[in-house]
Design a protein around this motif. Structure first.
Motif, mmCIF file in Angstrom:
data_model
loop_
_atom_site.group_PDB
_atom_site.id
_atom_site.type_symbol
_atom_site.label_atom_id
_atom_site.label_comp_id
_atom_site.label_asym_id
_atom_site.label_seq_id
_atom_site.Cartn_x
_atom_site.Cartn_y
_atom_site.Cartn_z
ATOM 1 N N ALA A 136 8.577 36.020 -15.309
ATOM 2 C CA ALA A 136 9.028 36.558 -16.688
ATOM 3 C C ALA A 136 7.580 36.506 -17.474
ATOM 4 N N SER A 137 6.285 36.671 -16.948
ATOM 5 C CA SER A 137 5.199 35.801 -18.032
ATOM 6 C C SER A 137 5.325 36.853 -18.891
ATOM 7 N N THR A 138 4.342 36.698 -20.191
ATOM 8 C CA THR A 138 4.746 37.360 -21.188
ATOM 9 C C THR A 138 2.789 38.158 -21.443
ATOM 10 N N ASP A 139 2.429 37.322 -20.835
ATOM 11 C CA ASP A 139 0.793 37.284 -20.292
ATOM 12 C C ASP A 139 0.241 38.420 -19.764
ATOM 13 N N ASP A 140 1.323 39.126 -19.327
ATOM 14 C CA ASP A 140 1.406 40.382 -18.232
ATOM 15 C C ASP A 140 -0.108 39.941 -16.654
ATOM 16 N N SER A 141 0.353 38.758 -16.637
ATOM 17 C CA SER A 141 0.035 38.592 -15.498
ATOM 18 C C SER A 141 0.164 38.953 -14.094
ATOM 19 N N TYR A 142 1.266 40.312 -14.140
ATOM 20 C CA TYR A 142 1.975 40.688 -12.257
ATOM 21 C C TYR A 142 0.789 41.705 -12.658
ATOM 22 N N ARG A 143 0.691 42.024 -13.727
ATOM 23 C CA ARG A 143 0.037 43.616 -13.892
ATOM 24 C C ARG A 143 -1.909 43.286 -13.502
ATOM 25 N N TYR A 144 -1.674 42.025 -13.948
ATOM 26 C CA TYR A 144 -3.286 41.948 -13.952
ATOM 27 C C TYR A 144 -3.926 41.301 -12.670
ATOM 28 N N LEU A 145 -3.248 40.056 -11.817
ATOM 29 C CA LEU A 145 -3.105 39.755 -10.695
ATOM 30 C C LEU A 145 -3.166 40.623 -9.430
ATOM 31 N N TRP A 146 -1.647 41.883 -9.101
ATOM 32 C CA TRP A 146 -1.961 42.174 -8.170
ATOM 33 C C TRP A 146 -3.554 43.310 -7.393
ATOM 34 N N SER A 147 -4.154 43.955 -8.434
ATOM 35 C CA SER A 147 -4.676 44.583 -8.159
ATOM 36 C C SER A 147 -6.113 43.674 -7.224
ATOM 37 N N ARG A 148 -5.995 42.630 -8.148
ATOM 38 C CA ARG A 148 -7.972 42.027 -7.763
ATOM 39 C C ARG A 148 -6.769 41.146 -6.298
ATOM 40 N N PHE A 149 -5.563 41.159 -6.268
ATOM 41 C CA PHE A 149 -5.305 40.226 -4.476
ATOM 42 C C PHE A 149 -4.158 41.496 -3.861
ATOM 43 N N PRO A 150 -4.946 42.183 -4.069
ATOM 44 C CA PRO A 150 -4.157 43.127 -2.886
ATOM 45 C C PRO A 150 -3.063 42.250 -1.403
ATOM 46 N N ASP A 151 -4.167 41.282 -1.160
ATOM 47 C CA ASP A 151 -3.075 40.960 0.627
ATOM 48 C C ASP A 151 -1.992 40.155 -0.019
ATOM 49 N N VAL A 152 -1.641 39.592 -1.457
ATOM 50 C CA VAL A 152 -0.667 38.537 -1.575
ATOM 51 C C VAL A 152 0.039 39.071 -1.724
ATOM 52 N N HIS A 153 1.454 38.588 -1.742
ATOM 53 C CA HIS A 153 3.232 39.671 -1.435
ATOM 54 C C HIS A 153 3.002 38.552 -2.970
ATOM 55 N N PHE A 154 3.295 39.826 -4.123
ATOM 56 C CA PHE A 154 4.547 39.593 -5.671
ATOM 57 C C PHE A 154 5.543 40.268 -5.838
ATOM 58 N N ILE A 155 6.546 38.827 -5.986
ATOM 59 C CA ILE A 155 7.354 39.246 -6.924
ATOM 60 C C ILE A 155 8.038 39.178 -8.259
ATOM 61 N N ALA A 156 8.120 40.047 -9.021
ATOM 62 C CA ALA A 156 8.138 40.467 -10.268
ATOM 63 C C ALA A 156 8.949 40.597 -10.937
ATOM 64 N N ASN A 157 10.114 39.109 -11.508
ATOM 65 C CA ASN A 157 10.892 38.766 -11.833
ATOM 66 C C ASN A 157 11.459 39.257 -13.303
ATOM 67 N N THR A 158 12.224 39.664 -13.459
ATOM 68 C CA THR A 158 12.688 40.815 -15.266
ATOM 69 C C THR A 158 13.012 39.508 -16.149
ATOM 70 N N GLU A 159 13.573 38.294 -15.685
ATOM 71 C CA GLU A 159 14.033 37.358 -16.155
ATOM 72 C C GLU A 159 13.356 35.597 -15.782
ATOM 73 N N ASN A 160 13.392 34.698 -16.893
ATOM 74 C CA ASN A 160 12.924 33.492 -16.024
ATOM 75 C C ASN A 160 14.570 32.645 -15.217
ATOM 76 N N VAL A 161 13.950 33.195 -14.429
ATOM 77 C CA VAL A 161 15.541 32.305 -13.449
ATOM 78 C C VAL A 161 15.186 30.801 -12.751
ATOM 79 N N GLY A 162 13.978 30.311 -13.594
ATOM 80 C CA GLY A 162 14.076 28.863 -13.051
ATOM 81 C C GLY A 162 12.814 28.552 -11.797
ATOM 82 N N PHE A 163 12.152 27.295 -11.814
ATOM 83 C CA PHE A 163 11.803 27.169 -10.986
ATOM 84 C C PHE A 163 12.250 27.218 -9.295
ATOM 85 N N SER A 164 13.225 26.436 -8.511
ATOM 86 C CA SER A 164 13.804 26.897 -7.596
ATOM 87 C C SER A 164 14.270 27.520 -7.126
#
Length: 360
Positions: free
Chosen positions: A40-68
């Motif tokens: 749940a980044s607020t710097d638009d990370s997901y939208r910025y990166l997914w088009s630049r790295f189409p071979d990467v699997h992205f999971i976009a959480n709607t809240e910060n669920v913690g590192f573990s």
């Protein structure tokens, strides 16, 4: 699939972009997949990166669920024989991953490996090798005995500086910034404990691997860790989460053995947390009373074109410095359009120069 790389990210899109670009080079000869969990980044990370790295699997959480928990999300969906948990504010040298995979292939008794982590100035990061924070080892670290006798196998066990930095060695705790784990070992001892929101989960997993009969190893293969680009370490939240993780680990693994010792350890943790949290307040009081604030040394940079320079070359030049303090890494990229240095990311302006000045 040989290797699954899992990265949990929070508000570090430019560091993560650089990390992913270094991984492209480091996995050129490996059958691998990369998973990025955005918390749940607020710097638009997901939208910025997914088009630049189409071979990467992205999971976009709607809240910060913690590192573990975020790591576990990707681990469950990944398929690699080995799983690498990697911080987003890291750079990986071209041969580091193949070296780790080769070592795990040749040593089936090893459950996980860590590596030689470098600070931004090329110096060795002590967190690369750690001992378990037993009550005595923790006391030695917090009391300063470990700093007085860093190479002692008794007092300096926390950072294990008595080991040769350039030789593989069995260790106890592998840093969560880079932890390559055998999936079979994870299947046996379990995934990351989600009671740890952030910090401490690497210590807990390392301990469970050891208790499960696996070995943890340090390998002298380099990465760079910028360390906590998304964390304000003097904040109340950081202090609270960090020291609460220490208490969770201690209560889980040690508190039942000795109640009096448990009380002493918990008291020490609370005192240290208060000292860390109110340190900046005390500094402000000192300045108000007229005590001068120490002037920081001017920062010098060693600059590299990230688009054309191998990461291993950057590391070698930084490590070869013979001055103290040494210059710190600064990378610039016309492709990404940014200049990255510790604690700061600025736009790259090609009209100024192809190589930003080396002095701050």
């Amino acid at each position: 699939m040989k290797l699954s790389i899992v990265i949990v990210s929070y508000n570090v899109k430019y560091h993560l972009e650089q990390c992913l670009r270094s991984l492209r080079r480091a996995t050129a000869l490996l059958e691998s997949e990369v998973w990025v969990v955005d918390n749940a980044s607020t710097d638009d990370s997901y939208r910025y990166l997914w088009s630049r790295f189409p071979d990467v699997h992205f999971i976009a959480n709607t809240e910060n669920v913690g590192f573990s928990r975020a790591n576990n999300q990707a681990i469950r969906r990944s398929t690699g024989e080995y799983v690498l948990l990697l911080n987003p504010d890291t750079l990986v040298a071209e041969d580091t991953l193949t070296g780790c995979v080769r070592f795990l292939d040749e040593h089936p008794e090893v459950g996980a490996t860590g590596v030689k982590m470098l600070n931004a100035d090329g110096t060795f990061a002590l967190e690369s090798r750690r001992g378990l924070p037993t009550p005595f080892t923790s006391f030695c670290k917090m009391s300063g005995l470990g700093k007085l006798f860093p190479r002692s196998r008794i007092f300096g066990r926390y950072y294990m500086q008595y080991l040769d930095r350039e030789s593989p060695a069995p260790i106890e705790v592998i840093s969560g910034a880079f932890s390559m784990i055998r999936r079979r070992a994870l299947d046996e001892v379990g995934l990351l404990d989600e009671d740890f929101f952030m910090y401490g989960e690497d210590v807990d997993l390392s301990y469970r691997l050891l208790k499960g009969g696996w070995k943890n190893y340090y390998l002298p293969l380099p990465i760079m860790h910028y360390k906590g680009e998304s964390t304000v370490k003097s904040s109340y939240r950081y202090v609270s989460v960090f020291y609460n993780a220490m208490l969770i680990f201690y209560n889980k693994h040690y508190s039942r053995r000795n109640r009096l010792l448990g009380y002493i350890v918990r008291t020490a943790v609370y005192v240290r947390a208060l000292m860390d949290m109110y340190g900046p307040v005390w500094d402000k009081v000192r300045r108000t009373l007229g005590f001068p604030k120490p002037k920081p040394s001017p920062v010098k940079y060693m600059s590299f074109d990230f688009d054309t320079t191998p990461v291993s070359r950057m590391f070698a030049d930084l490590e070869a410095q013979d001055c103290d303090p040494g210059a710190v890494l600064r990378t610039y990229s016309a492709k990404a359009g940014v200049v990255i240095m510790p604690g700061e990311v600025v736009p790259y302006d090609p009209s100024q120069t192809d190589n930003p000045a080396d002095d701050a």
